[in-house]
Design an enzyme around this catalytic site. Structure first.
Site, PDB file in Angstrom:
ATOM      1  N   SER A   1       0.823  -1.213   0.000  1.00 22.20           N
ATOM      2  CA  SER A   1       0.000   0.000   0.000  1.00 22.20           C
ATOM      3  C   SER A   1       0.857   1.263   0.000  1.00 22.20           C
ATOM      4  CB  SER A   1      -0.909   0.030   1.231  1.00 22.20           C
ATOM      5  OG  SER A   1      -1.785  -1.063   1.223  1.00 22.20           O
TER       6      SER A   1
HETATM    7  N1  SAH Z   1      -1.343  -4.755   4.009  1.00 22.27           N
HETATM    8  C1  SAH Z   1      -0.583  -4.736   2.782  1.00 22.27           C
HETATM    9  C2  SAH Z   1      -1.450  -4.535   1.585  1.00 22.27           C
HETATM   10  C3  SAH Z   1      -1.373  -5.688   0.686  1.00 22.27           C
HETATM   11  S1  SAH Z   1      -2.420  -5.602  -0.734  1.00 22.27           S
HETATM   12  C4  SAH Z   1       0.536  -3.706   2.877  1.00 22.27           C
HETATM   13  O1  SAH Z   1       1.012  -3.441   3.931  1.00 22.27           O
HETATM   14  O2  SAH Z   1       0.969  -3.188   1.869  1.00 22.27           O
HETATM   15  C5  SAH Z   1      -3.830  -6.501  -0.175  1.00 22.27           C
HETATM   16  C6  SAH Z   1      -3.603  -7.933   0.188  1.00 22.27           C
HETATM   17  O3  SAH Z   1      -4.902  -8.475   0.488  1.00 22.27           O
HETATM   18  C7  SAH Z   1      -3.042  -8.827  -0.921  1.00 22.27           C
HETATM   19  O4  SAH Z   1      -1.898  -9.467  -0.454  1.00 22.27           O
HETATM   20  C8  SAH Z   1      -4.154  -9.831  -1.208  1.00 22.27           C
HETATM   21  O5  SAH Z   1      -3.701 -11.135  -1.534  1.00 22.27           O
HETATM   22  C9  SAH Z   1      -4.906  -9.827   0.109  1.00 22.27           C
HETATM   23  N2  SAH Z   1      -6.287 -10.305   0.018  1.00 22.27           N
HETATM   24  C10 SAH Z   1      -7.205 -10.099  -0.960  1.00 22.27           C
HETATM   25  N3  SAH Z   1      -8.368 -10.719  -0.669  1.00 22.27           N
HETATM   26  C11 SAH Z   1      -8.177 -11.333   0.530  1.00 22.27           C
HETATM   27  C12 SAH Z   1      -9.003 -12.165   1.353  1.00 22.27           C
HETATM   28  N4  SAH Z   1     -10.253 -12.493   1.024  1.00 22.27           N
HETATM   29  N5  SAH Z   1      -8.479 -12.636   2.510  1.00 22.27           N
HETATM   30  C13 SAH Z   1      -7.208 -12.335   2.884  1.00 22.27           C
HETATM   31  N6  SAH Z   1      -6.376 -11.566   2.143  1.00 22.27           N
HETATM   32  C14 SAH Z   1      -6.852 -11.070   0.979  1.00 22.27           C
END
Ligand code: SAH
Length: 218
Positions: free
Chosen positions: A68
């Site tokens: 993010s």
């Molecule tokens: N928190 C992260 C953001 C990652 S992007 C950061 O610090 O940058 C969002 C993440 O959510 C991805 O890794 C994706 O695989 C995950 N994601 C999407 N749908 C999901 C679900 N239903 N359950 C768990 N994780 C999910």
């Protein structure tokens, strides 16, 4: 304070500049700014992207996912802490674990779920390197939350569902808050939902762009 990771003067300088930018963008919680100043974002991404680690942008982390944007991490973390520091928080969407690391330095107990096994494993390694042992990770679909560990004083979702998952609302403690981006690509809003004794109060914080929250495991 984190230690035990590679850092250089130039990376520290860039991190400092990023914090100034976050301040200009309206982030004012000193604890959040301090933790982000001390968290090495560069160790959460691919080596080839290290020179971009402290630009205020989302970056690819593989598997079609992103780390993010720092502003969004700061904004969501600040929103989670407005009513006081929760003792136990659930994060949905561990990704590379950067947001998890920020939370782990502010909150006693952090639980985080990720649906892509390889990302969850990698995040686990990185968080161990930083010796952040107050985090528990789980390879699971976050639509279900993590009922065994509920209730949570805070839940933060970092991928966007089209509607708010009911299970997450149910796993909030009374007085707890859910920070969640909701809506289809291009029309997402970052919501803050507070559970009161009788109902849920909803506030719109921002227009945002997140990867979609998907069903099932990978
Ligand atoms: N928190 C992260 C953001 C990652 S992007 C950061 O610090 O940058 C969002 C993440 O959510 C991805 O890794 C994706 O695989 C995950 N994601 C999407 N749908 C999901 C679900 N239903 N359950 C768990 N994780 C999910």
């Amino acid at each position: 304070m984190l230690n035990n990771y590679p850092d250089t003067t130039i990376l520290k300088y860039r991190r400092e500049r990023l914090i100034e930018e976050l301040r200009r963008q309206g982030i004012s919680n000193p604890k959040v700014l301090e933790v982000m100043r001390n968290t090495p974002r560069h160790i959460f991404i691919d080596e080839a992207l290290v020179s971009h680690a402290y630009s205020n942008n989302a970056l690819p982390i593989g598997y079609g996912q992103t780390i993010s944007q720092p502003y969004i991490v700061a904004r969501m973390t600040e929103a989670l802490l407005t009513e006081g520091t929760p003792d136990k928080v659930l994060e949905v969407g561990t990704g590379c674990g950067y947001q998890t690391a920020v939370l782990a330095q502010l909150i006693n107990n952090v639980y985080s779920v990720e649906r892509i096994k390889k990302l969850a494993d990698k995040a686990c390694n990185t968080l161990n390197k930083l010796e952040l042992y107050n985090v528990l990770l789980h390879h699971s679909d976050g639509h279900w939350g993590w009922p065994k560990k509920a209730p949570y004083q805070g839940i933060m979702v970092t991928a966007a569902p089209t509607t708010v998952p009911k299970q997450l609302l149910e796993q909030l403690a009374i007085g707890g808050r859910l920070i969640i981006p909701v809506g289809p690509r291009g029309q997402q809003e970052l919501l803050k939902i507070i559970r009161t004794r009788r109902h849920y109060e909803q506030y719109i914080l921002d227009n945002v762009t997140f990867v979609p929250m998907l069903e099932g495991l990978e």
